[in-house]
Scaffold this motif. Sequence first.
Motif, short mmCIF file in Angstrom:
data_model
loop_
_atom_site.label_atom_id
_atom_site.label_comp_id
_atom_site.label_asym_id
_atom_site.label_seq_id
_atom_site.Cartn_x
_atom_site.Cartn_y
_atom_site.Cartn_z
N THR A 108 0.82 -1.21 0.00
CA THR A 108 0.00 0.00 0.00
C THR A 108 0.85 1.26 0.00
N SER A 109 2.17 1.10 0.05
CA SER A 109 3.05 2.27 -0.09
C SER A 109 2.84 2.95 -1.43
N THR A 112 0.25 5.31 -0.04
CA THR A 112 0.58 6.14 1.13
C THR A 112 1.83 6.99 0.93
N THR A 152 -0.89 -3.69 3.82
CA THR A 152 -0.37 -2.58 4.61
C THR A 152 0.73 -3.11 5.53
N ARG A 188 -3.32 3.18 12.05
CA ARG A 188 -2.65 2.08 11.36
C ARG A 188 -3.56 0.87 11.32
N ARG A 279 5.56 10.89 9.45
CA ARG A 279 4.33 10.24 8.99
C ARG A 279 3.57 9.53 10.12
N PHE A 284 -2.83 5.75 7.83
CA PHE A 284 -2.59 4.71 6.83
C PHE A 284 -3.54 3.56 7.15
#
Length: 306
Positions: A108-109, A112, A152, A188, A279, A284
């Motif tokens: 998922t980076s 994000t 994630t 998260r 961050r 996220f």
Amino acid sequence: MGIIPPKWFLNMEKIHLIGSSTLTGKSFVHLFSNKFQIISYSRKNKNSVFLDINNLKTYSNIDYEKLNDSYIVSFAPIWVTAKFLSYLSKIRKYKSKHIKAVICFSTTSVLTKRFATNRKDKELVDTLLSSEKNIYKICKNLEISCLVIRPTLIYGRCGSKTDNNLFKLAKIIKFLPFVILPKNIGLRQPIHAFQLAKITFFYLKKFSKLKDRNFTFEGVNIGGDEVLSYRDMISRILNERNKTIFSNKKIFTVPNFLFYIIISPFLFISPKIFETIFRISANFSGFTKCSDLIGESAKKFPYINY
């Protein structure tokens, strides 16, 4: 004369597994080795077929006949998977057409870190996106069903193998007298490696029921069953390990502006580390929950024994 495998084994679906030495790869083998004929490829594991994705000579170790009516599952970095499939498409196209489906992992980076300011994160996003597009294109040309799973934050343990995310964070906390976090903190959705293994199994079963061999799922963004604040996530890790190294650790929160002043030296030491800490305040989360996807009961973080 070699040992003749039992009939029930020969009737099992074949999986060609890339990245068997990764945490998720080990978790998949641990949970489902009795469900499939798993042919593993690795540079490190002596029990696997030796394959160095970057060394074309080692591709001669692949028994291409065994690719017929099989699945390719890759837990390796997606750019490594793209190289592997690119080789198959160019050199072994006539064999590769008989592969049932490809399941591989991105992150998922892609989402994000789209607006990251440091060069390395920007390059990572570009690499992830180009690799995903390349894999989709290759599978479409070869008429192979394809799925890219984007998890994630991955955590967990399988045997002696641990994650590089929360386990690394825990090691850092070990040497801190206390933990300082910003007051307004992000969310998260950590996911255990065993849950990712189960998701892979879920989609393998889904692919086995498809009549269309050229079916592509768009990237599936997946997370754990709980959405936690960064503080709650750290607190749970501390509680889980309270009997060992974190017995007297305290968590303090400070106003965000003060937190940013405290971490500002990292801006000069390492912009990447600064942005990683910065961050902490970002969310996220909001990804599909593992339990909702595979139909199991929701698991609390940390799942199993971390």
